[in-house]
Design a protein around this motif. Structure first.
Motif, PDB file in Angstrom:
ATOM      1  N   VAL A   1      11.417   6.754  -0.218  1.00 28.28           N
ATOM      2  CA  VAL A   1      11.201   5.298  -0.134  1.00 28.28           C
ATOM      3  C   VAL A   1      10.574   4.945   1.217  1.00 28.28           C
ATOM      4  CG1 VAL A   1      12.381   3.046   0.023  1.00 28.28           C
ATOM      5  CG2 VAL A   1      13.022   4.665  -1.751  1.00 28.28           C
TER       6      VAL A   1
ATOM      7  N   LEU B   1      11.510  -1.136   2.478  1.00 28.31           N
ATOM      8  CA  LEU B   1      11.259  -1.691   1.140  1.00 28.31           C
ATOM      9  C   LEU B   1      11.089  -3.213   1.209  1.00 28.31           C
ATOM     10  CD1 LEU B   1      11.220  -1.149  -1.979  1.00 28.31           C
ATOM     11  CD2 LEU B   1      13.660  -1.639  -1.957  1.00 28.31           C
TER      12      LEU B   1
ATOM     13  N   PRO C   1      13.944  -0.040  -7.464  1.00 26.91           N
ATOM     14  CA  PRO C   1      14.448   0.592  -6.226  1.00 26.91           C
ATOM     15  C   PRO C   1      15.711  -0.073  -5.674  1.00 26.91           C
ATOM     16  CG  PRO C   1      12.362  -0.561  -5.819  1.00 26.91           C
ATOM     17  CD  PRO C   1      12.579  -0.564  -7.287  1.00 26.91           C
TER      18      PRO C   1
END
Lengths: 256, 229
Positions: free
Chosen positions: A228, A148, A202
């Motif tokens: 993710v 991420l 997130p």
């Protein structure tokens, strides 16, 4: 070849290590700041939420420090990536390199630093709560966060090189995102409608995963972590394409 | 190495005011053969550094232009060689080598040779930001020449450094860059161009104004400079 060539990954790792050495040598307390920064931020939230507005939560310090540590890893990486290309002007003017290398260096340096901070945190958490089987899921959560961060940092580096003004928006956006990430509150305690909105962020769900493992000794949402990882992987390959496609313009924007 | 009709335009758009456009090169065509020593002369802002960046592949020409390296590797050397001032000379040498594809061990093995060539001695362990401009020039020159490229692109590298270093680096360059190795040398120093180069071009406002034997090109450049004064 994952995103960049193998020899560039070796360079990124060495460069990230040198960046950390250089950063530590600038300050009197050196590398101690890697640990003092999250402790100081936790201290601020602790004072605000324990003394000024009683949180009433058990192990609130650990609840905070897990949130702060995870958040700072994300926020520092993204904030530093805003100038990833501009600060590499010297080397970009000299050698033809894939521009994706530069946010990768920023993220690698932040990741190495986080590794040390995390190791210390694990010792304290292990001494307080004891290690359990759920800890085995930690690498998956950390890998999801790394993916991420890399996706966010590479996006921000590209966008800020294209339009420098975006730096101001990124910094404000990170502040807003911090308040929506449950760093100092539990998103599960929010009204359902608000919680639903929060879960679109997130980092809010990511912090919740760490707390589920450390504070509740339960397994995180494995499907969410895998989603993710996969989503960021796809996004990163799309970004690699964009970086290649825009390489000529990016070089000129950095050099000009 | 061949450049055909190469133009390079830098542009910056703003919400308020006119977009800013600078055309650094305008339709430059050029060929550098193996073993050739080409000198590039021109006033500040004439496009010399941009030309070297095109030659090394850092910048690509605008549409319609073409740069063909024809399989020749190149290394660009300027005083802002991308070295990190916060790091020691040793670490900068290793980093530079790794960027060129060497492993950390291979890059580290070159440190002793670069230190010897540059004459930096113990200073090689100091932060580069503490170096004088001349010391920085020595480090840049010796790091790049040690990588042994087919074409060495030098951007004002000898404008700094003492007489001894200039003489020593000139000797090193001529020793290493004989036969099939080429040098493209950008300088304001007419004397250096005369000594080092077999051919020269004069760049003016992004265009080649003169090209050929060194002496006639220098004469044209100096004549134009005098007229401007």
């Amino acid at each position: 070849m994952v995103l960049i060539e193998k020899h560039l990954w070796r360079y990124a790792l060495y460069r990230a290590y040198l960046n950390l050495v250089g950063e530590a040598s600038k300050y009197y307390l050196g590398w101690l700041w890697w640990f003092l920064e999250p402790i100081a931020m936790t201290g601020v939230f602790f004072v605000v939420f324990t003394y000024l507005r009683s949180s009433g939560m058990e192990h609130f310090t650990y609840f905070l420090i897990i949130g702060v540590t995870s958040w700072l890893w994300f926020a520092n990486s993204v904030a530093n990536s805003t100038a990833a290309l501009a600060s590499a002007k010297g080397i970009i003017s000299q050698i033809r390199l894939p521009k994706l290398l530069f946010p990768i260096i920023v993220v690698t340096a932040a990741g190495l630093k986080q590794g040390f901070v995390f190791a210390i945190l694990l010792i304290f958490l292990g001494a307080t709560f004891g290690a359990n089987a759920a800890w085995l899921a930690l690498p998956l959560v950390a890998a999801a966060q790394l993916a991420l961060i890399l996706a966010a940092a590479a996006t921000v580096a590209l966008a800020c090189c294209w339009l420098r003004d975006l730096r101001f928006i990124v910094n404000s956006g990170l502040t807003l995102m911090m308040f929506c990430s449950g760093v100092f509150f539990d998103i599960n305690a929010l009204p359902p409608t608000l919680e639903e909105w929060m879960r679109l962020n997130p980092m809010a769900v990511m912090i919740e995963q760490y707390r589920t493992i450390f504070l509740h000794g339960a397994l995180p949402d494995l499907a969410w972590c895998a989603t993710v990882l996969a989503g960021c992987g796809i996004w990163l390959y799309a970004l690699r394409w964009a970086y290649q496609r825009l390489d000529v313009e990016l070089t000129r924007k950095v050099i000009a | 190495m061949r450049l055909a009709n190469v133009s390079v335009t830098y542009s910056e758009r703003r919400l308020f005011g006119k977009p800013e456009q600078v055309q650094a090169l305008r339709g430059v065509s050029l060929r550098v053969a193996r073993g050739e020593k080409l000198g590039v002369i021109g006033a500040n802002g004439s496009g010399k550094s941009t030309l070297l960046r095109v030659m090394t592949g850092v910048l690509r020409p605008d549409a319609g232009g073409e740069m063909d390296a024809q399989g020749m590797s190149s290394a660009l050397l300027s005083l802002n060689a991308g070295f990190d001032g916060e790091l020691s000379g040793v670490r900068n040498i290793v980093m530079h080598g790794m960027l060129m594809g060497l492993s950390r061990k291979e890059a580290a093995a070159r440190v002793a040779e670069v230190t010897r060539m540059s004459g930096l001695g113990e200073a090689i362990h100091r932060r580069v930001s503490t170096y004088s401009t001349g010391m920085r020039g020595r480090l840049c020159f010796c790091t790049a020449i040690n990588l042994d490229p087919d074409v060495l692109l030098l951007d004002e590298i000898f404008s700094v450094g003492d007489q001894a270093f200039r003489a020593q680096s000139e000797k090193m360059m001529l020793e290493r860059f004989q036969q099939d190795k080429a040098i493209v040398y950008v300088s304001h120093s007419v004397a250096m161009l005369r000594r080092l180069c077999s051919r020269a071009i004069w760049l003016d406002a992004g265009r080649i104004r003169a090209s050929g034997e060194v002496e006639p090109v220098i004469a044209e450049y100096q004549c134009a400079a005098r007229q401007r004064q």
